[in-house]
Design an enzyme around this catalytic site. Structure first.
Site, PDB file in Angstrom:
ATOM      1  N   HIS A 184       0.816  -1.218   0.000  1.00  0.00           N
ATOM      2  CA  HIS A 184       0.000   0.000   0.000  1.00  0.00           C
ATOM      3  C   HIS A 184       0.849   1.268   0.000  1.00  0.00           C
ATOM      4  O   HIS A 184       0.324   2.369  -0.174  1.00  0.00           O
ATOM      5  CB  HIS A 184      -0.999  -0.004   1.171  1.00  0.00           C
ATOM      6  CG  HIS A 184      -0.421   0.314   2.508  1.00  0.00           C
ATOM      7  ND1 HIS A 184      -0.096  -0.646   3.431  1.00  0.00           N
ATOM      8  CD2 HIS A 184      -0.123   1.497   3.094  1.00  0.00           C
ATOM      9  CE1 HIS A 184       0.371  -0.084   4.522  1.00  0.00           C
ATOM     10  NE2 HIS A 184       0.367   1.231   4.345  1.00  0.00           N
ATOM     11  N   SER A 210       4.247   3.001   8.024  1.00  0.00           N
ATOM     12  CA  SER A 210       3.778   1.885   7.208  1.00  0.00           C
ATOM     13  C   SER A 210       4.950   1.395   6.362  1.00  0.00           C
ATOM     14  O   SER A 210       5.748   2.179   5.862  1.00  0.00           O
ATOM     15  CB  SER A 210       2.643   2.345   6.291  1.00  0.00           C
ATOM     16  OG  SER A 210       1.448   2.507   7.005  1.00  0.00           O
ATOM     17  N   ASP A 270       0.011  -7.621   1.602  1.00  0.00           N
ATOM     18  CA  ASP A 270       0.472  -6.230   1.642  1.00  0.00           C
ATOM     19  C   ASP A 270       1.998  -6.204   1.747  1.00  0.00           C
ATOM     20  O   ASP A 270       2.578  -5.915   2.796  1.00  0.00           O
ATOM     21  CB  ASP A 270      -0.176  -5.509   2.833  1.00  0.00           C
ATOM     22  CG  ASP A 270       0.048  -4.007   2.798  1.00  0.00           C
ATOM     23  OD1 ASP A 270       0.525  -3.495   1.765  1.00  0.00           O
ATOM     24  OD2 ASP A 270      -0.253  -3.347   3.807  1.00  0.00           O
TER      25      ASP A 270
END
Length: 405
Positions: free
Chosen positions: A182, A353, A249
């Protein structure tokens, strides 16, 4: 608790959105351990001991905690040295007990350069997971200048504006960085984050280059940071950015070959076995990155990413317990996902992230990448709600198809 608070998010810039209850507010006095009120600590340049306390409660700390401090080696080194072990869940600083100001809030060292030649020749040139950093007694969330030398910062550009830090990653070879999918793809990705412009390595403090600290009468400086242009961006083919559970992911970024490894640049080892197959509940894992922290919150704000590399220890949460926790929200933990955290005020706000969740093999003195920061809840460190990570071992065949490792 409202469903909005518990809504799972895929964060473009950091793991989760802070809420005052979860991370920003001081603990109630009644919740603190008895020894917290009398925990003594040392302050540079002062003869009397200080008291270990929350940054927001220390008037003296508020006077020196500003952006300009992070550009001054003397002041930043002082801020690093007043970190203390007041609590295992939130950052604490050593505060004067008899004054509302530090006597000399800087470290004025002899400026003799630290000799790092010995540590550079002690390891094989291409060995992974090794760092020269030796753990110190001092606590805190600020990483050491040579700690986690595989950390990568992803920089984005939008409409030809200034570069912005958005995600983290980890160097796994001389030519590949691993991160979250992502962070590099998805619906309206470039409109919200911009174009991935550079992968930055050898970064510690974004306000200085090279980065330096004073420690033990020595001036220790890192190599200059380097920005490498992505040669190829490879998200996992099964990743679906519109999926609520965000399985698969994970992504690879191929970069031009890095300079030779040093104390400030090295790859982390890929896992040799599935961490979950032998881990016991609560086993400690580590995360690092340029995420959010209370250390600079008063000056930079609660939603601004840290300019300094952070670190945090998190407990592993077994799969069955994690799945049960999220079952009321119809979230199903996939085979390529794992959980960690879920303690009050202790979650991967410290890591962006895409940053690595790491495990340390004490027998071999080697660090392994275990997971990748993927999903979080609204409010870092919400008690009982762990963060969700991509399990790197599950994707080893896919990774090695590109890296050949």
């Amino acid at each position: 608790m409202s469903s909005a608070v518990l809504l799972l998010l895929v964060c473009g810039c950091a793991l989760a959105v802070l809420s005052p209850v979860a991370y920003g507010a001081p603990m109630d006095t009644d919740d603190r351990p008895v020894w917290d009120s009398i925990r003594l600590c040392d302050i540079p340049n002062e003869p009397n001991p200080g008291q270990c306390m929350l940054p927001a409660e220390c008037v003296a700390y508020g006077k020196i905690n500003d952006v300009s401090s992070l550009s001054s080696i003397e002041r930043f080194s002082f801020i690093k040295q007043i970190q203390c072990n007041g609590s295992d869940t939130v950052p604490y600083v050593c505060c004067p007990r008899d004054s509302d100001a530090y006597r000399e809030p800087y470290v004025n060292e002899t400026m003799v350069p630290k000799n790092r030649v010995a540590s550079r020749i002690a390891f094989d040139a291409d060995s992974c997971g090794i760092q020269s950093y030796v753990a110190k007694i001092r606590g805190g969330q600020l990483a050491e200048i040579d700690e986690f030398p595989w950390m990568a910062m992803l920089l984005y550009e939008r409409d030809n504006n200034a570069l912005t830090q958005g995600c983290g990653g980890a160097l796994i070879s001389r030519t590949y960085v691993i991160t979250a999918a992502h962070c590099v793809t998805g619906k309206n990705f470039q409109q919200t984050k911009g174009r991935l412009k550079f992968v930055r390595l050898r970064e510690y403090n974004i306000h200085t280059n090279p980065d330096c600290v004073y420690e033990n009468d020595l001036k220790d400086c890192s190599d200059d940071m380097i920005d490498l242009v992505p040669q190829a961006v490879i998200p996992h083919p099964e990743y679906d950015s519109e999926s609520s559970n965000q399985q698969h992911d994970i992504a690879l970024i191929r970069i031009e070959q890095t300079p030779p490894f040093t104390d400030f640049l090295r790859s982390i080892c890929l896992p040799e076995q599935n961490f979950e197959s032998s881990a016991t509940p609560g086993k400690k894992l580590s995360v690092s990155g340029w995420g959010r922290t209370d250390i600079f919150k008063d000056n930079l704000g609660p939603d601004v990413l840290s300019p300094i590399k952070l670190k945090l220890s998190l407990p592993y949460v077994e799969r069955e317990k994690c799945s049960k926790t999220f079952r009321p929200w119809s979230f199903a933990l996939g085979p390529g996902q794992m959980c960690a955290g879920g303690e009050r005020a202790k979650d991967t706000c410290a890591g962006d992230s895409g940053s690595p969740l790491m495990s340390y093999d004490m027998k071999r003195a080697i660090w392994y990448i275990t997971g990748i920061v993927s999903l979080g809840v609204r409010g870092c460190g919400v008690e009982g709600l762990p963060g969700v990570y991509t399990n790197v071992h599950h994707y080893l065949p896919w990774i090695k198809m590109y890296t050949g490792a």
